[in-house]
Design an enzyme around this catalytic site. Structure first.
Site, PDB file in Angstrom:
ATOM      1  N   LYS A 111       8.384   0.530  -5.637  1.00  0.00           N
ATOM      2  CA  LYS A 111       8.305   1.850  -6.265  1.00  0.00           C
ATOM      3  C   LYS A 111       9.496   2.124  -7.170  1.00  0.00           C
ATOM      4  O   LYS A 111       9.358   2.783  -8.197  1.00  0.00           O
ATOM      5  CB  LYS A 111       8.210   2.953  -5.201  1.00  0.00           C
ATOM      6  CG  LYS A 111       6.843   3.037  -4.556  1.00  0.00           C
ATOM      7  CD  LYS A 111       6.615   4.421  -3.955  1.00  0.00           C
ATOM      8  CE  LYS A 111       5.211   4.542  -3.389  1.00  0.00           C
ATOM      9  NZ  LYS A 111       4.999   5.816  -2.691  1.00  0.00           N
ATOM     10  N   LYS A 194      -2.649  -3.116  -5.047  1.00  0.00           N
ATOM     11  CA  LYS A 194      -3.265  -2.141  -4.139  1.00  0.00           C
ATOM     12  C   LYS A 194      -3.954  -1.018  -4.926  1.00  0.00           C
ATOM     13  O   LYS A 194      -3.416  -0.567  -5.925  1.00  0.00           O
ATOM     14  CB  LYS A 194      -2.125  -1.562  -3.278  1.00  0.00           C
ATOM     15  CG  LYS A 194      -2.546  -0.660  -2.168  1.00  0.00           C
ATOM     16  CD  LYS A 194      -1.320  -0.158  -1.409  1.00  0.00           C
ATOM     17  CE  LYS A 194      -0.700   1.036  -2.083  1.00  0.00           C
ATOM     18  NZ  LYS A 194       0.127   1.880  -1.207  1.00  0.00           N
ATOM     19  N   LYS A 197      -3.521   6.069  -5.582  1.00  0.00           N
ATOM     20  CA  LYS A 197      -3.786   7.325  -6.275  1.00  0.00           C
ATOM     21  C   LYS A 197      -2.790   7.560  -7.408  1.00  0.00           C
ATOM     22  O   LYS A 197      -3.012   8.395  -8.261  1.00  0.00           O
ATOM     23  CB  LYS A 197      -3.844   8.528  -5.326  1.00  0.00           C
ATOM     24  CG  LYS A 197      -2.822   8.621  -4.214  1.00  0.00           C
ATOM     25  CD  LYS A 197      -3.030   9.940  -3.441  1.00  0.00           C
ATOM     26  CE  LYS A 197      -2.881   9.807  -1.952  1.00  0.00           C
ATOM     27  NZ  LYS A 197      -1.498   9.570  -1.510  1.00  0.00           N
TER      28      LYS A 197
HETATM   29  P1  AMP Z   1      -0.638   7.227   0.829  1.00  0.00           P
HETATM   30  O1  AMP Z   1      -1.715   7.329  -0.202  1.00  0.00           O
HETATM   31  O2  AMP Z   1       0.427   6.263   0.390  1.00  0.00           O
HETATM   32  O3  AMP Z   1      -0.126   8.531   1.312  1.00  0.00           O
HETATM   33  O4  AMP Z   1      -1.327   6.527   2.095  1.00  0.00           O
HETATM   34  C1  AMP Z   1      -2.041   7.220   3.094  1.00  0.00           C
HETATM   35  C2  AMP Z   1      -2.713   6.218   4.016  1.00  0.00           C
HETATM   36  O5  AMP Z   1      -3.697   5.464   3.303  1.00  0.00           O
HETATM   37  C3  AMP Z   1      -1.742   5.192   4.622  1.00  0.00           C
HETATM   38  O6  AMP Z   1      -2.147   4.904   5.948  1.00  0.00           O
HETATM   39  C4  AMP Z   1      -1.929   3.989   3.739  1.00  0.00           C
HETATM   40  O7  AMP Z   1      -1.619   2.790   4.399  1.00  0.00           O
HETATM   41  C5  AMP Z   1      -3.425   4.068   3.434  1.00  0.00           C
HETATM   42  N1  AMP Z   1      -3.732   3.426   2.152  1.00  0.00           N
HETATM   43  C6  AMP Z   1      -3.235   3.778   0.930  1.00  0.00           C
HETATM   44  N2  AMP Z   1      -3.728   2.970  -0.044  1.00  0.00           N
HETATM   45  C7  AMP Z   1      -4.544   2.075   0.589  1.00  0.00           C
HETATM   46  C8  AMP Z   1      -5.333   0.970   0.139  1.00  0.00           C
HETATM   47  N3  AMP Z   1      -5.406   0.634  -1.151  1.00  0.00           N
HETATM   48  N4  AMP Z   1      -6.039   0.278   1.066  1.00  0.00           N
HETATM   49  C9  AMP Z   1      -5.996   0.620   2.376  1.00  0.00           C
HETATM   50  N5  AMP Z   1      -5.255   1.637   2.867  1.00  0.00           N
HETATM   51  C10 AMP Z   1      -4.539   2.363   1.994  1.00  0.00           C
END
Ligand code: AMP
Ligand code: TRP
Length: 331
Positions: A111, A194, A197
């Site tokens: 990041k 990955k 968002k």
């Molecule tokens: P975040 O969007 O970083 O707040 O992630 C929230 C949750 O979604 C966390 O448990 C991440 O590990 C999961 N997550 C985020 N992006 C992915 C992805 N591309 N594939 C699977 N899990 C994800």
């Protein structure tokens, strides 16, 4: 009953990756766990967020979680900044974690990118706040996507060092729950990245609020390779885009990737993508509709989140007060 804790950042619209890697598993865990789920706005500001957008996205995230099936009666659902125990424990953990441990965090390296000096100090100590989120509730199980594995190891290291330094058996060990064939959903434009968002390309992801037409179009345009689908999962190893789409299909259909290949081996991506789009739309359309429904009544949503914060405080405050006693704060 074991306690589950998990969090999600309101830094954009949640994606299919968030849904399959995390949220869907949270919903299932509610049946046999004592669950605490949190919209982590304090984590979100480790990267710049427009204040008005952050406030809107925090509500939207809560609405989406409700639409996905988080039950605010059985589970505790709240916004992180409303419960001060997180920040208080995070400071103590800043003093327990070692710089050497934080320096190993690959997410910080990704990041912060090349301009490390310009990254916020918050981004650097973010895993300490995440450890505090979990340990403030004495949670023992944490459902996350695969990208969070290293942060959970750090949370265990912090808990263990605290117990050792203060000669207590206070923080339990945390078990990561990294579940299903879609624990790491990849970008639709690049199978080695990955799905996120915060990716600048909207074509790289499926948002939980996308219309049926947008979903179908994004899947039709998803990057693939010229070969037909293979017969075995081993043959997917060097084909990241194909492997990703098969993983998504498996997760949505509730089968394993090998069974997907049994059905589609030898066929081209055209038919497969049509079926995948159908499955995705079937899963996401009701969520989008229900999210809109929750957002239509912001007062109800705010009341619900305030009640969640109160329940969260009742759980976390006594635990963090005890930590403060252990370290020697207060009379
Ligand atoms: P975040 O969007 O970083 O707040 O992630 C929230 C949750 O979604 C966390 O448990 C991440 O590990 C999961 N997550 C985020 N992006 C992915 C992805 N591309 N594939 C699977 N899990 C994800
Ligand atoms: N860091 C997680 C992410 O970006 C979100 C998160 C914050 C979290 N606190 C948590 C996940 C505690 C699990 C437990 O995905």
């Amino acid at each position: 009953m074991q306690r589950v804790f998990s969090g999600i950042q309101p830094s954009g619209v949640p994606t299919l990756g968030n849904y399959l890697g995390a949220i869907r598993n949270w919903v299932a865990l509610q049946n046999d766990h004592d669950c605490v789920f949190c919209v982590v706005d304090m984590h979100a500001i480790t990267s710049w967020q427009e204040p008005a957008a952050l406030r809107t996205q925090t509500r939207e995230m809560a609405a989406t979680l409700l639409a996905c099936g988080i039950d605010p009666v059985r589970s505790v659902l709240f916004v992180q900044s409303a419960v001060s125990a997180h920040a208080r424990l995070a400071w103590i953990f800043n003093c327990v974690a070692r710089l050497g441990w934080l320096n190993r965090m690959t997410q910080f390296k990704d990041k912060a990118g090349k301009d490390r000096e310009a990254a916020s100090a918050g981004l650097y100590v973010y895993p300490n706040l995440m450890a505090a989120d979990i340990h403030a509730y004495h949670a023992t199980r944490v459902p996350v996507g695969d990208d969070q594995r290293q942060h959970l190891e750090l949370a265990n290291d912090i808990g263990e060092k605290f117990n050792h330094d203060y000669q207590v058996e206070f923080f339990p060990r945390i078990e990561p729950l990294i579940l299903g064939p879609a624990a790491r959903v990849m970008s639709l434009r690049d199978g080695t990245k990955k799905m996120s968002k915060s990716d600048p390309s909207d074509q790289s992801r499926i948002n939980l609020t996308d219309s049926a037409d947008t979903i179908a179009q994004k899947i039709r345009r998803a990057k693939t390779d010229p070969l037909p689908l293979p017969a075995t999962t081993e043959e997917l190893a060097a084909r990241p885009e194909a492997r990703n789409l098969v993983g998504i299909y498996a997760a949505l259909a509730g089968i394993d990737p090998a069974s997907v290949l049994t059905e589609f081996a030898g066929s081209g991506f055209g038919t497969f993508k049509d079926r995948l789009a159908g499955l995705t739309i079937e899963a996401l359309a009701p969520i989008a509709a229900d999210t809109t429904h929750w957002l239509a009544d912001p007062t109800q949503l705010d009341t619900l989140l305030r009640a969640g914060a109160e329940r969260a405080r009742a759980l976390a405050d006594p635990i963090v007060r005890e930590v403060e006693q252990i370290v020697g704060f207060g009379g």
